[in-house]
Design an enzyme around this catalytic site. Sequence first.
Site, PDB file in Angstrom:
ATOM      1  N   ASP A 193       0.811  -1.228   0.000  1.00  0.00           N
ATOM      2  CA  ASP A 193       0.000   0.000   0.000  1.00  0.00           C
ATOM      3  C   ASP A 193       0.840   1.272   0.000  1.00  0.00           C
ATOM      4  O   ASP A 193       0.611   2.181   0.800  1.00  0.00           O
ATOM      5  CB  ASP A 193      -0.926   0.018   1.223  1.00  0.00           C
ATOM      6  CG  ASP A 193      -1.685  -1.265   1.437  1.00  0.00           C
ATOM      7  OD1 ASP A 193      -2.013  -1.921   0.434  1.00  0.00           O
ATOM      8  OD2 ASP A 193      -1.952  -1.619   2.601  1.00  0.00           O
ATOM      9  N   GLU A 359     -11.129  -0.800  -3.776  1.00  0.00           N
ATOM     10  CA  GLU A 359     -10.483   0.009  -2.724  1.00  0.00           C
ATOM     11  C   GLU A 359      -9.383   0.855  -3.353  1.00  0.00           C
ATOM     12  O   GLU A 359      -9.214   0.904  -4.567  1.00  0.00           O
ATOM     13  CB  GLU A 359      -9.873  -0.920  -1.668  1.00  0.00           C
ATOM     14  CG  GLU A 359      -8.849  -1.891  -2.228  1.00  0.00           C
ATOM     15  CD  GLU A 359      -8.510  -3.022  -1.273  1.00  0.00           C
ATOM     16  OE1 GLU A 359      -9.170  -3.139  -0.232  1.00  0.00           O
ATOM     17  OE2 GLU A 359      -7.565  -3.786  -1.575  1.00  0.00           O
TER      18      GLU A 359
END
Length: 469
Positions: A193, A359
């Site tokens: 991420d 997401e």
Amino acid sequence: MRSPALRRTRLAALLALTLVPAALVPPAEAAPTTIALGRASFESVNYPGRFVRHQDWLGRIDPVTSSSSAQLKQDASFTVVPGLASPSCYSFQAVNGQFLRHRDYRVRLETNDGSAAFRGDATFCAETGSVSGSVSFTSYNFPQRRLRHRDSALWIDTYQDTALFRADSSFQLRSPWAPKTNTNPVIPGLFADPHITYLDGRYYLYPTTDGYASWSSPSYTAWSSTDRVTWTSHGVVLDLGPDVSWADNSAWAPAVVAKNGKYYMYFSGGAASGDTAKHLGVAVADSPAGPFRDALGKPLVRAGTYSGQAIDPMVFTDKDGQSYLYWGNGTAWVVPLNADMTSFDPAKVKNITPSGFREASFVFERQGTYYFMWSENDTRDENYQVAYATSTSPLGPWTKRGVVLSKRLDLGIKGTGHHSVVQAPGTDTWYVAYHRFAVPAGNGTNREVAIDRMTFRTDGTIVPIEPTL
């Protein structure tokens, strides 16, 4: 903050240390030390020419020379990464992606399963060695034991205050027999991420710490670079639990932005009560290298307030100075932030969910076009990928353009997603940072950070990004 089970293990080990005879306690002159992250080989102090290697999954020391086979040179090369159980210590990742760990005191090579037990067994803290420039490694969860070779085999043995033991447990860091030849991953270790940005004349990376079962890592680190190739670790910049009263686990997907002479980190965390819900918070710092402190003492977006999970925040600041907060899993949300960067008007929250959205929202502007990007599928799926849409406004409406980053099986690259984008200052050169399954032995909780170029066609659409090794 470590998991309760790991904290108990560590405490038990420390208590055990106070109970061993004085002769077994490391000498007073032994001191913590630091070693460089990245690829290295480890040479025995008292058997020069013999190096730590793995053979049939077991750790040992064996002779390695320039004429040794390529396989032996690989077996004797490791990547030094931040410790899986503590970023102030170290773990050693083999070329095949597995880690050295001890089990029943024998050192062997195994795949990280993300458990607290594995992370502790695979973490070693560095101390000064028996000769100048050498280093010794104590077991993270058995600090009275050191990594040493005995009859050429690697063990963690209880410390003995003898010259022989000190030599057997000391190593010289040498240039790796099998040096890294690929550009990616750009930072050593298990991270995911990544949020990449340019602040104060340097590129900064803020990734999620990976390698934890259920992605339960409690802390965030920061890295910086002037060239996007050589990265400096700034260590832990926000530690849930000690630094955040309402969360102590699941430090997921941060984003950092500069505003008002401060640096704001938006992050997700699990409730200290053990609730599985994730809340979105904001922390502030005086430097992009931290430390960050919780700005509100409570979540900015509390779980359940809006549909989908309150995770994966991203902030885009438009040319007029207005900043927008994006977030969501399952549902994509956006809202203009107030000038304080720590609040917003709930009446202005807008649902902008495109088809295929899972997401990891990311928004940027180029030549009057706004680009809204996101990840599709599940991060544990090798088909995790990035798609995008365009608009004339940071609020939409958005026109979906398709997938631009996906797996590349001919290179063994899988699960390419949860990206961020940065523009090289003063140019029209763009880069994308993203995570992928660690090559070659990674999965959805053993991921690594890569950076590749992103280019545009004359009509402004993005050319599909080729993930590289």
